[in-house]
Design an enzyme around this catalytic site. Structure first.
Site, PDB file in Angstrom:
ATOM      1  N   ARG A 185       0.901  -1.211   0.003  1.00  0.00           N
ATOM      2  CA  ARG A 185      -0.202   0.019  -0.107  1.00  0.00           C
ATOM      3  C   ARG A 185       0.826   1.241  -0.100  1.00  0.00           C
ATOM      4  O   ARG A 185       1.849   1.307   0.647  1.00  0.00           O
ATOM      5  CB  ARG A 185      -0.867  -0.100   1.421  1.00  0.00           C
ATOM      6  CG  ARG A 185      -1.960   1.066   1.341  1.00  0.00           C
ATOM      7  CD  ARG A 185      -3.112   0.883   0.435  1.00  0.00           C
ATOM      8  NE  ARG A 185      -4.223   1.771   0.844  1.00  0.00           N
ATOM      9  CZ  ARG A 185      -5.152   2.142  -0.327  1.00  0.00           C
ATOM     10  NH1 ARG A 185      -5.186   1.513  -1.597  1.00  0.00           N
ATOM     11  NH2 ARG A 185      -6.290   2.552   0.100  1.00  0.00           N
ATOM     12  N   THR A 192      -8.738   0.733 -10.191  1.00  0.00           N
ATOM     13  CA  THR A 192      -8.406  -0.483  -9.643  1.00  0.00           C
ATOM     14  C   THR A 192      -8.440  -1.736 -10.230  1.00  0.00           C
ATOM     15  O   THR A 192      -9.261  -1.667 -11.109  1.00  0.00           O
ATOM     16  CB  THR A 192      -8.911  -0.722  -8.092  1.00  0.00           C
ATOM     17  OG1 THR A 192      -8.869   0.641  -7.298  1.00  0.00           O
ATOM     18  CG2 THR A 192      -8.385  -1.751  -7.239  1.00  0.00           C
ATOM     19  N   THR A 243      -3.840  -0.721  -7.341  1.00  0.00           N
ATOM     20  CA  THR A 243      -4.629   0.522  -7.692  1.00  0.00           C
ATOM     21  C   THR A 243      -3.834   1.608  -7.970  1.00  0.00           C
ATOM     22  O   THR A 243      -2.614   1.406  -7.567  1.00  0.00           O
ATOM     23  CB  THR A 243      -5.564   0.665  -6.328  1.00  0.00           C
ATOM     24  OG1 THR A 243      -6.426   1.796  -6.726  1.00  0.00           O
ATOM     25  CG2 THR A 243      -4.725   0.762  -5.171  1.00  0.00           C
ATOM     26  N   GLU A 280      -3.697   8.056  -4.099  1.00  0.00           N
ATOM     27  CA  GLU A 280      -4.382   7.239  -2.911  1.00  0.00           C
ATOM     28  C   GLU A 280      -4.614   7.831  -1.661  1.00  0.00           C
ATOM     29  O   GLU A 280      -5.128   7.351  -0.853  1.00  0.00           O
ATOM     30  CB  GLU A 280      -3.400   5.967  -2.757  1.00  0.00           C
ATOM     31  CG  GLU A 280      -3.692   4.775  -2.304  1.00  0.00           C
ATOM     32  CD  GLU A 280      -4.646   4.009  -3.814  1.00  0.00           C
ATOM     33  OE1 GLU A 280      -5.840   3.660  -3.578  1.00  0.00           O
ATOM     34  OE2 GLU A 280      -3.984   3.992  -4.582  1.00  0.00           O
ATOM     35  N   ASP A 291      -7.866   8.241  -0.177  1.00  0.00           N
ATOM     36  CA  ASP A 291      -8.702   7.265   0.389  1.00  0.00           C
ATOM     37  C   ASP A 291      -8.505   7.361   2.083  1.00  0.00           C
ATOM     38  O   ASP A 291      -9.348   6.455   2.961  1.00  0.00           O
ATOM     39  CB  ASP A 291      -7.992   5.730   0.235  1.00  0.00           C
ATOM     40  CG  ASP A 291      -8.387   5.030  -1.263  1.00  0.00           C
ATOM     41  OD1 ASP A 291      -9.296   5.732  -1.551  1.00  0.00           O
ATOM     42  OD2 ASP A 291      -8.085   3.993  -1.575  1.00  0.00           O
ATOM     43  N   SER A 311      -8.035   0.798   2.827  1.00  0.00           N
ATOM     44  CA  SER A 311      -8.558   0.357   1.377  1.00  0.00           C
ATOM     45  C   SER A 311      -9.591  -0.561   1.552  1.00  0.00           C
ATOM     46  O   SER A 311      -9.800  -1.184   2.425  1.00  0.00           O
ATOM     47  CB  SER A 311      -7.123  -0.308   0.768  1.00  0.00           C
ATOM     48  OG  SER A 311      -7.490  -1.130  -0.445  1.00  0.00           O
ATOM     49  N   SER A 312     -10.414  -0.681   0.292  1.00  0.00           N
ATOM     50  CA  SER A 312     -11.497  -1.417   0.213  1.00  0.00           C
ATOM     51  C   SER A 312     -11.049  -2.672  -0.345  1.00  0.00           C
ATOM     52  O   SER A 312     -11.852  -3.594  -0.369  1.00  0.00           O
ATOM     53  CB  SER A 312     -12.822  -0.621  -0.384  1.00  0.00           C
ATOM     54  OG  SER A 312     -13.063   0.388   0.195  1.00  0.00           O
ATOM     55  N   GLY A 353     -13.198  -1.575  -7.701  1.00  0.00           N
ATOM     56  CA  GLY A 353     -14.521  -1.115  -7.568  1.00  0.00           C
ATOM     57  C   GLY A 353     -14.615  -0.097  -6.382  1.00  0.00           C
ATOM     58  O   GLY A 353     -15.656   0.021  -5.910  1.00  0.00           O
ATOM     59  N   GLY A 354     -13.420   0.447  -5.776  1.00  0.00           N
ATOM     60  CA  GLY A 354     -13.592   1.309  -4.670  1.00  0.00           C
ATOM     61  C   GLY A 354     -14.368   0.719  -3.394  1.00  0.00           C
ATOM     62  O   GLY A 354     -14.008  -0.239  -3.126  1.00  0.00           O
TER      63      GLY A 354
HETATM   64  N1  GLY Z   1      -8.196   2.954  -4.040  1.00  0.00           N
HETATM   65  C1  GLY Z   1      -9.110   1.702  -3.969  1.00  0.00           C
HETATM   66  C2  GLY Z   1      -8.741   0.852  -2.607  1.00  0.00           C
HETATM   67  O1  GLY Z   1      -7.667   0.972  -2.154  1.00  0.00           O
HETATM   68  O2  GLY Z   1      -9.784   0.719  -2.203  1.00  0.00           O
END
Ligand code: GLY
Length: 586
Positions: A112, A400, A418, A437, A440, A464-465, A486-487
């Site tokens: 990340r 992503t 992503t 990022e 987020d 993150s999702s 998909g966020g």
């Molecule tokens: N940027 C998408 C995620 O990390 O969920």
């Protein structure tokens, strides 16, 4: 020119050289395969399900040589950064969840992005007001230190079988010799020129809008600068990326106006990918394993177990869907409240997954018309409360990608990668776009209220999702590899494949194709463009949920299921992915 667009439009949207574009409309990109693929499984068969045919092919090129799933993942992702730069790349980051057949163990490798040392909790505030999402997304403050290359290295050092430089050959060849621009990538560009500076920023403007016009699907594109960057990484290792000219180019792009960020070469040099314990929890006779925070993978375990508490015996399909919606509503509320960077905040995962907490949560589902709020596992478990945060309902855009890979020795990688928004920040360095990022994190800041768990902190990783997931059977053998881009919708998309395959009697492809249903906050979004979406929406409306009927839910599920007969893989028809397989003769 830039115009304002609604967040919904953005959600529906979903990286300096002299590129060569040859427009030839009769030449079309390879078509996606939307039929499930079947293949021989372990000990000889392998499979890759990836978001772009070039990248799927790069993965199987590695697998055919006897490469580990991790080798294939790195090769595939290096290609995705070239052919699908709207979704991920080496200017961004992501996660690998890895199953090792020998030890029947699952590990989580975290690449990340991190906040620069100069990041502040209020960096997206202007005169006490949160910046608009579009302005935040393109701000230099949005750029985090990219993690992908360090993740490659950590994964390769831990598992890799093929030589490091081999992994970059497909991407370097494609970048040098050219690739066909896909309809998906080209499709974004006109709208990006309306809403972003992708068509104005140095580097990205010339690359994506040669002669001021957006690239066309079917045209051939080369990226010698990306080839050069990867060649240096292949020859010199990650230090070529995390120091020297490439690091200087990244820092300069982040620090460029308008709205200059703070990322420095020192921030980039300090980056490390981290190996963490995967989170594994029981569900029926299976074990669901996924990525721990800062990922949201643990939500898969919460959601599946909540679902089992909520669904009646011998349920109708309508009751199953209602249980799925309620399980999502509660687990999203807990995720939104408790999850942050575990190196900076205490995330009470054990308590959130405790069966006593799940049972008590399911006993009090939020009424359909109300907004679900987080629970307090510590109160249920008679422990000291960690419910000290502010609520965070951060929006995430859809830049992503997800891929699932099983190698010929039965090892697997589930990876979601992503750049955050489509084409990330749109800021360009050394042949790729830089992520955004940092959006987020919880962007709003109020010194007078409690901090959200996901607050911006120097050096921290934003929540993150992304939920790359691996499911094991009762013998700890590999059963399923799944995940999606998909966020914020990622946990819902991913859980739909788990429910569809395990509980709803669907084939892998049927589960992928099934309408997406996302129940976060006070709304339930239902994808009506796919059967039986409209009847699901009507059914949920009748119960009293605040239903939003939507089309084009942009999942990109790539799933591999292991059966007694071998491997079954499916790619999401909503994107351009393919499944390829083969076997290694031993
Ligand atoms: N940027 C998408 C995620 O990390 O969920």
């Amino acid at each position: 020119m830039r115009v304002a667009l609604s967040l919904l439009s953005l959600a529906l949207l979903a990286a300096c050289s002299e590129p060569t574009q040859t427009t030839s409309p009769e030449q079309t990109p390879p078509l996606p395969v939307v039929e499930a693929q079947e293949a021989q499984g372990w000990p000889h068969g392998y499979m890759a399900a990836v978001a772009n045919p070039y990248a799927t092919e790069a993965a199987v090129t590695m697998l055919q040589q006897g490469g580990h799933a991790v080798d294939a993942a790195i090769a595939a992702h290096a290609v995705l950064g070239l052919v699908e730069p709207e979704s991920s790349g080496i200017g961004g980051g992501g996660f690998f969840v890895v199953y090792e057949q020998d030890t029947q163990s699952v590990r989580f490798l975290d690449g990340r992005e991190t906040a620069p040392a100069g990041a502040t909790a209020d960096m997206f505030m202007r005169e006490n007001t949160e910046m608009g999402f579009l302005d935040a997304w393109q701000s230099g403050h949005a750029v985090g230190v990219p993690g992908a290359i360090a993740l490659y290295k950590l994964a390769h050092d831990t598992y890799g079988k093929l030589p490091w430089h081999t992994l970059f050959e497909p991407a370097i060849t494609l970048a040098s010799e050219g690739f066909v621009v896909s309809a998906k990538m080209a499709g974004y560009l006109p709208q990006m020129a309306q809403i972003s500076r992708l068509d104005e920023n140095p580097g990205s403007a010339q690359y994506f809008y040669p002669n001021g016009q957006p690239l066309q699907a079917g045209s051939t594109l080369r990226n010698p600068e990306y080839a050069n960057t990867l060649q240096r990484v292949a020859d010199e290792g990650p230090s070529a990326f995390y120091s020297g000219e490439i690091a200087q180019a990244m820092a300069a792009a982040a620090q460029a106006g308008p709205d200059r960020g703070t990322m420095t070469v020192a921030d980039i040099e300090a980056y490390t990918a981290v190996e963490r314990d995967a989170i594994c929890g029981p569900w029926r006779d299976l074990t669901i394993c996924s990525a721990t925070p800062p990922s949201s993978g643990a939500m898969q375990i919460m959601l599946a177990n909540l679902y089992d508490e909520l669904v009646p015996e011998n349920p109708t399909q309508a009751q199953r869907i209602t249980a799925f919606v309620d399980a999502q509503r509660m687990s999203y509320a807990d995720r939104d409240y408790y999850f942050g960077d575990p190196d900076h905040v205490e995330v009470p995962l054990e308590q959130l997954l405790d069966p006593r907490y799940i049972e008590s949560r399911a006993a009090n589902p939020t009424p359909p018309g109300d907004t679900p709020s987080h629970g307090d596992p510590a109160a249920v478990l008679n422990q000291d409360s960690v419910a000290i945060w502010a609520q965070d309902s951060t929006n995430e855009a859809a830049g992503t990608t997800h891929f699932s890979i099983v190698d010929s020795e039965g090892n697997a990688v589930s990876s979601t990668m992503t750049v955050e928004s489509p084409f990330g920040s749109g800021r360009w360095a050394a042949g790729f776009v830089l992520n955004n990022e940092m959006t987020d994190f919880a962007r709003g800041f109020d010194a007078d209220t409690p901090e959200p768990a996901n607050m911006i902190r120097p050096g921290a990783r934003p929540r993150s999702s992304m939920s790359p997931t691996i499911i094991l059977d009762s013998d700890s053998e590999l059963y399923m590899v799944t995940g999606s881009p998909g966020g914020n919708s990622i946990p819902a998309y991913t859980a739909k494949t788990v429910m569809g395959i395990v509980d709803w009697g669907m084939s892998v492809q049927e589960a992928v194709n099934f309408p997406n249903i996302i129940a976060r906050g006070d709304t339930v979004r239902v994808e009506i463009g796919r059967e039986p979406g409209q009847s699901l929406a009507d059914q949920l409306n009748a119960i009293g949920y605040n239903v939003q009927e939507v089309d084009g839910e942009n999942s990109g599920l790539h799933v591999i299921l292991v059966t007694e007969d071998g491997l079954i893989g499916a790619a999401d028809p909503r994107r351009e992915g393919t499944v390829m397989s083969g076997s290694v003769t031993q």
